[in-house]
Design an enzyme around this catalytic site. Sequence first.
Site, PDB file in Angstrom:
ATOM      1  N   CYS A  86       0.848  -1.203   0.000  1.00 21.81           N
ATOM      2  CA  CYS A  86       0.000   0.000   0.000  1.00 21.81           C
ATOM      3  C   CYS A  86       0.885   1.255   0.000  1.00 21.81           C
ATOM      4  O   CYS A  86       1.552   1.541  -0.985  1.00 21.81           O
ATOM      5  CB  CYS A  86      -0.964  -0.035   1.172  1.00 21.81           C
ATOM      6  SG  CYS A  86      -2.348   1.106   1.000  1.00 21.81           S
ATOM      7  N   HIS A 203      -3.546  -5.564   1.035  1.00 27.25           N
ATOM      8  CA  HIS A 203      -2.859  -5.802   2.307  1.00 27.25           C
ATOM      9  C   HIS A 203      -2.779  -7.287   2.662  1.00 27.25           C
ATOM     10  O   HIS A 203      -3.671  -7.804   3.341  1.00 27.25           O
ATOM     11  CB  HIS A 203      -3.604  -5.073   3.428  1.00 27.25           C
ATOM     12  CG  HIS A 203      -3.424  -3.595   3.411  1.00 27.25           C
ATOM     13  ND1 HIS A 203      -2.380  -2.966   4.037  1.00 27.25           N
ATOM     14  CD2 HIS A 203      -4.161  -2.620   2.828  1.00 27.25           C
ATOM     15  CE1 HIS A 203      -2.476  -1.657   3.847  1.00 27.25           C
ATOM     16  NE2 HIS A 203      -3.545  -1.427   3.108  1.00 27.25           N
ATOM     17  N   GLU A 205      -0.957  -8.564   4.919  1.00 24.12           N
ATOM     18  CA  GLU A 205      -0.819  -8.690   6.380  1.00 24.12           C
ATOM     19  C   GLU A 205      -2.163  -8.573   7.090  1.00 24.12           C
ATOM     20  O   GLU A 205      -2.258  -8.851   8.279  1.00 24.12           O
ATOM     21  CB  GLU A 205       0.196  -7.669   6.909  1.00 24.12           C
ATOM     22  CG  GLU A 205      -0.329  -6.268   7.190  1.00 24.12           C
ATOM     23  CD  GLU A 205      -0.615  -5.442   5.936  1.00 24.12           C
ATOM     24  OE1 GLU A 205      -0.558  -5.993   4.814  1.00 24.12           O
ATOM     25  OE2 GLU A 205      -0.907  -4.240   6.093  1.00 24.12           O
TER      26      GLU A 205
END
Lengths: 230, 85
Positions: A86, A203, A205
């Site tokens: 990002c 994302h 994560e």
Amino acid sequence: MKVGVVTFPGSNCDEDALLAIREHLHLEAVPLWHKDHDLQGVDVVILPGGFSYGDYLRAGAIARFAPIMQEIAAHARRGGPVIGICNGFQIACEAGLLPGGLLRNDHLQFRSMAVTLRVESTATVFTRETSKGALLTMPIAHGDGRYSADEATLDRLEGEGQVVFRYVDAAGHPTVAANPNGSLRNIAGVANATGAVVGIMPHPERALDPLLGSTDGLVLFRSLLALTKA
Amino acid sequence: MTRFTVSVKIVPRHGLLDPQGKAVTDALHALGFASVRDVHVGRLLVIELEAADTEAAQAKVREMCERLLANPVTEDFVIAEIATA
């Protein structure tokens, strides 16, 4: 193996990235401070999401000049793995670690939603445990995610296998409707020429726990484990 | 050394989609300004600096644009005005 996660003023996914490495890979993860010049001997660098320096001027434009970025650029030049997620992707592009740039979403809205990605290349440090054509679900949360580069650069990236992820629909087709920000050729992630540096707008994560709706992000981090065996 | 005020206009690279410009165009049309053909939204930076002369001031600002102020991949810049402060 040791993984470093950079914290810039305005980073807000750094803790998630540290948690991903510690809890899901059981590897050592250390925070790296933007003002430091010390990479603390890490083997892999994560540039996390957020709004470094308030996105002033352009997303990633100021972060690129942070002291730690000089060391990260040198690490990348040595062939060291770096993933920009990002805002980290925006920073990596501004720093010249990756080709192209990320512009304001074509509809001008901030988008926070789940997207489907198709893996276009397994020839990167972060996708070698995936398979070409695999569909992954993970969230996006950005206002400046429209990947852009000139036509010649896009053709070169396609030809060299540097397009890593594309936004697709549930059937795996890169349609206009599946493109959440107007990215050229539905590009969601790219790599540098060696495949050691990867940028991705979604994302991974945030897609590690069933509680959050998807565990598809895990495969990107698990791909790093090959480095420990090398 | 003389003190100069330099104005720099930074605009989206010509030909790239400019969604802000499009949104403003649409809003102007909605207000009845039907003659508007196109709008581009960029940034204006006003930089005060010391330099030996106008040429030196211009060269310095050009370098600033190339290294930080404009993204070479997506934006164009033009030095719009140079004045002694």
